[in-house]
Design a protein around this motif. Sequence first.
Motif: not given
Length: 691
Positions: A621-626
């Motif tokens: 993953a190069f974009i991770l939004d938590l």
Amino acid sequence: MSPQNIHHSDWKLWVPIVLKVTALPILFLSPARSHCLKLCRDSASDSVLACALELLHPGIEERLNSISAFLIARAIKSRASTTANRKLSDFCDLEAAVVVTRHAEPQRCSVGHHFARLFAGAKVELRQICNVQDKEAVLEFIDQFDDPDGVFSRWVSAANCCEWIGITCDVNTGRVVQVEFLAPPREGESTNPKRKQTVPAGQAGVPLARILTLTHLKLADILFDGPIPSQWSSLTNLMTLTVQQCNIQGPLPKELGRLSKLTSLQTILNSISGHLPSEFCNLTNLESLNLENNQLDGFLPSCMVTSWQKIQSLYLASNKFTGQLFSNIGDLTALTELSLRGNNFYGTIPKSVGQLSNLINLDLSNNKFKGGIPDTMKSLQRLQDLDFNGNYFKGRVPDFLWQLNSLLSLDLSDNYFSGPIPSSLGRAPVLSRVKLGKNYLYGPIPGSLGNLKGPGILNFSSNYLSGLIPAAIGNFSTGSIDFSNNYLTGDFPLSLAALTSVDLSYNKLTSSSSGSMPAEGSENLLFLRLRSASLQGPVPSWLTGLNKLLTLDISDNKLTGPIPDKLLELAIELNFSNNPLNALLPPALQGVDSPLQVLDLHNCALYGPITSSFFTTFRTAFILDLSFNKLSGPLPSNIGSVLNPGINYLDLSDNQLNGTVPGELQGNGYEFLQFLDLSNNQFTGNVPTRP
């Protein structure tokens, strides 16, 4: 045999030429024609004599310099002395490049074929010599530009300009007839040739005006930073003129209207301003005009309709032209392509458009046209591509459009068309791309659309369509549908898995499915978007049956419960954001490395810790939004060894995370990281910094 008995009308010699002969003894003798004839008469071969006489026939000797004449005669003498009784056709072992051709009887002498074979073991090369004045003009043109990357030097390395890349010379005179300098497109820090500051704007390119024999001139990515020189109007033999992406500025010179032989004029991707000169109506041989992507404005000259009777391609897109279409535009009967996209044209479409029976592509998009589509257009049976997108057309979509036998693509989106989608659309013979989005269409989607030929596109987004989605749409195999922003209801037809892309976002669907999945091998769905589609309850289990899925956007719904592990194993881009999942953060997948590159789980009411195995599972993953969840506990101390080193977006803000920020997230350990948000947590210690 006398010279008068030798006919040379049926053979052609390319001149000016240079003759190179190697591996032959050469003695200095008089180059006079009489001496050459004597050398030939001394041989015992009538065939050889015939060759020499043909070569030196009146009118030929004058085209050869004296040294060339001497070398040819001397070579004949040298070879003929030992081959007097052999036929010319026996001399087959010459390694030569001779730019001479002849069409003659088999027993006649051919300078370009049989004659060349006299030189067994020798190497002969006849080459054009560039006209000195033309060469000077080209070099003077080149010298007007700074060329730090040496673009020109790679083209003009030879001494003879007829051998330069992009230069073509006349085979008889050596005059330059074609200049084609195409610099590579500008990429990165590369620098293309650019007009020197010492050269006044408008003077760049003027030297080429001295090459009066030019028939073709094509320049690309050579930065003039000024106007097209009006002096080019002296190139009265010019047939094609192309100046592409050369930062041409200022108006089009009206003097170019003198180029009466011009068949093609292309000035694409420049900054040309002003009006289209009425003098261009004198270009009566024009077949193609492309002025796309400039800043031209004003009205088109009315004389163009009566003058450009040979025009086939007319591209005026992406300018600032204005005015109405001429009522007699139908008189341009040779037109096959007409593009006026992205201008300020207005008014209605003249009925005479129906007379353009050869029209294949018609693009009037992004203008200010209004009214309806004239029924005279039903005669355009060769029309393949019709684009009226982005205007003020209104009324019903006419049925005759589905009767155009060649129509492949129709774009009427972003207009004011109203009424239902006609079921007759499904009977269009070859139509495969239909875009009717952003209109005022209402009613159900006809199941007959499944009869259209895929692959293709059906875009009916942003209308007022209602009712169920017909399962027959799945017959539009490998196609793409966008029915988003409507009022569609009901279940998701599993037959749609035969398509490659489905967008049903912003409708009022249920979480259930209907029908059955396509047969094995017929499933093609790669992209599924159900954003804000009114889905409720547990995450639909039927999603896990989409084995080829790459992108799933199911955000902004009311889904609950955990995300099925199977989805995490399939997709590359997964967006579950803004759903009340109220579940643990997805655990590590046993023995599986997820292919996910984009994972958006923000505002999903997720809770629990972020473990190192989580980052290991989603290592690609190069974009991770938590962000905006209820995640707690410290970040893994070994995050540097488990987090994707190429990650560029990481948002963990608005959670309940604590502890210190691992050192790996500070400094320059993650060189691709462009966005990092750890705000609104309970971290302690130093604030992360980048050097």
